[in-house]
Design an enzyme around this catalytic site. Structure first.
Site, PDB file in Angstrom:
ATOM      1  N   LYS A  81       0.372  -0.904   0.150  1.00 32.14           N
ATOM      2  CA  LYS A  81      -0.079   0.254   0.102  1.00 32.14           C
ATOM      3  C   LYS A  81       0.827   1.276  -0.212  1.00 32.14           C
ATOM      4  CE  LYS A  81      -3.956   2.071   1.939  1.00 32.14           C
ATOM      5  NZ  LYS A  81      -4.804   2.261   3.375  1.00 32.14           N
TER       6      LYS A  81
ATOM      7  N   HIS B 286      -0.263   4.292  -0.991  1.00 35.79           N
ATOM      8  CA  HIS B 286      -1.375   5.693  -0.587  1.00 35.79           C
ATOM      9  C   HIS B 286      -1.773   5.687   0.509  1.00 35.79           C
ATOM     10  CE1 HIS B 286      -3.855   2.347  -1.917  1.00 35.79           C
ATOM     11  NE2 HIS B 286      -4.962   2.962  -1.517  1.00 35.79           N
TER      12      HIS B 286
END
Length: 444
Positions: free
Chosen positions: A437, A439
């Site tokens: 991930k 963001h």
């Protein structure tokens, strides 16, 4: 072709035989099916969506349009129809002044050699049941009706006795809608021979085809059964209970998602007879209803000819095995009804051949996930390793349910939710990501 060009008085006389009559709806039905080699029952349902600007029309205009709709459908399909099934609700919906008149006109228009099953699902007792029977047979000229048997034998007897001996009645046994499981699959205190609880729909089949048919003419059953084609497990069980000579009406093919091949394998008898497949919208909304009816007829006949060995024995063995719990039996039956679990010959990814295949990808709706979560939760609390029940409280031996991506994510979620909802067990839930991930979160 010969149409019913009879007066009202003649319809009453013709459609209300005395108790000494040798006529029988089911004999007429078998004769028709044999003569034209068809087990297709065509629904006559002038649904508002079938008639342009329905709600803007006057009652009389609706009547004209509905009658025209049904006549055109009959003209196009009569060569392939083993029976016609007008749905009374759509005619009542036309209005109080023209609804019954329209239905009567349609009944008279149907060729007299084609049996007519009036779909009204009546269910009451005493003089009310008698009045319903008179309305269906004397006033409308039906050959048979659909009934709800949940008020007992005295709610169906008026439709098949006295002047109506020889008429037919299809009793609702296990319907095609998902909500039918709310009632029809409830276990009873009464047990099967092998010890498992009898389900409500099994008891209905047993009553209708044994005790309730003991006074039938020519030793033939008076009652048929309505069993949804969407549940081949129930179809196979009911066929086994009812025997080969009971007619089954199996709605649910087409718009409701029933599988024709599986329904035919489960519901037809060994001779490939005694089941009707009703089709309504699949024919009425086709560009060429006549061609659609012929195609359905041919598909049914092909499925009858090529049907595999019935899996009723295997299904029954699963459902009555004393070594499995109720939640296990329910889950297996649900998987069979959703076609998640299938028996046959399957080539696996490994190259090996398996006698069964379990396709978890077909757990694709809220109902499926709900049932899946309940089954896993029940399995967990039933485990002596994973759970200890003391003083009415379930204590599990773990803190977190982990759902590996991707299919495991939804599985972990529904299982943890079911544990809390069903047993008050509140545990954590976690899952992994296959991609990093990058963001939405601050990177320190």
């Amino acid at each position: 072709r010969t149409r019913r060009k009879t007066s009202y008085f003649k319809i009453r006389t013709m459609m209300a035989p005395s108790s000494s009559s040798n006529s029988s709806f089911f004999k007429k039905l078998l004769q028709r099916c044999t003569e034209i080699n068809s087990y297709l029952c065509i629904g006559l349902d002038p649904h508002p969506s079938e008639i342009e600007n329905y709600y803007e029309l006057s009652e009389e205009e609706r009547s004209v349009k509905a009658l025209e709709f049904c006549k055109q459908l009959i003209d196009a399909t009569h060569l392939h129809a083993a029976a016609y099934k007008p749905n009374g609700a759509f005619f009542e919906n036309i209005g109080v002044n023209f609804g019954s008149k329209t239905l009567l006109s349609v009944m008279k228009y149907i060729p007299s050699n084609i049996p007519v099953l009036l779909d009204v699902k009546r269910g009451d007792i005493g003089t009310t049941a008698v009045a319903y029977a008179e309305a269906c047979y004397d006033h409308l000229g039906a050959d048979a009706v659909t009934l709800s048997p949940l008020m007992g034998y005295d709610s169906v007897q008026p439709f098949v006795s006295g002047r109506y001996l020889g008429k037919g009645a299809f009793l609702i046994c296990k319907t095609s809608n998902p909500g039918s499981n709310d009632l029809f699959t409830l276990p009873l205190l009464e047990m099967r021979e092998k010890g498992a609880p009898m389900l409500l729909y099994e008891r209905i089949a047993q009553l209708a085809t044994n005790q309730w048919s003991s006074t039938s003419i020519n030793s033939a059953p008076e009652f048929g059964l309505v069993v949804g084609a969407t549940d081949p497990v129930a179809l196979a069980k009911i066929r086994a209970i009812a025997g080969p000579n009971v007619w089954i009406l199996a709605p649910g093919i087409g718009a409701q998602g029933g599988d024709l091949i599986e329904a035919v394998a489960a519901g037809f008898n060994d001779q490939g007879t005694h089941m009707l497949i009703p089709i309504s919208r699949g024919i009425s909304r086709a560009a060429d209803p006549g061609a659609a009816a012929e195609e359905y007829k041919n598909c049914i006949n092909t499925a009858i000819r090529d049907r595999p060995r019935s899996s009723a024995d295997e299904i029954d063995a699963l459902s009555v095995n004393n070594d499995i719990s109720n939640y296990q039996r329910d889950f297996i039956e649900f998987c069979l009804s959703k076609k998640v679990l299938r028996f046959g010959s399957f080539i696996l990814k490994s190259g090996r051949t398996s006698p069964y295949f379990f396709n978890a990808g077909l757990f694709d709706c809220g109902q499926s996930l709900f049932m899946l979560g309940k089954a896993y939760a029940a399995s967990i609390v039933s485990s002596k390793i994973l759970c200890d029940e003391s003083v009415g409280k379930f204590n599990v031996s773990f803190d977190v349910i982990f759902g590996p991506a991707y299919k495991g994510i939804s599985l972990g979620a529904v299982v943890s939710s079911a544990l809390y909802a069903e047993y008050g067990v509140n545990v954590g839930y976690a899952y992994n990501r296959k991609e990093a991930k990058d963001h939405g979160e601050k990177v320190e």
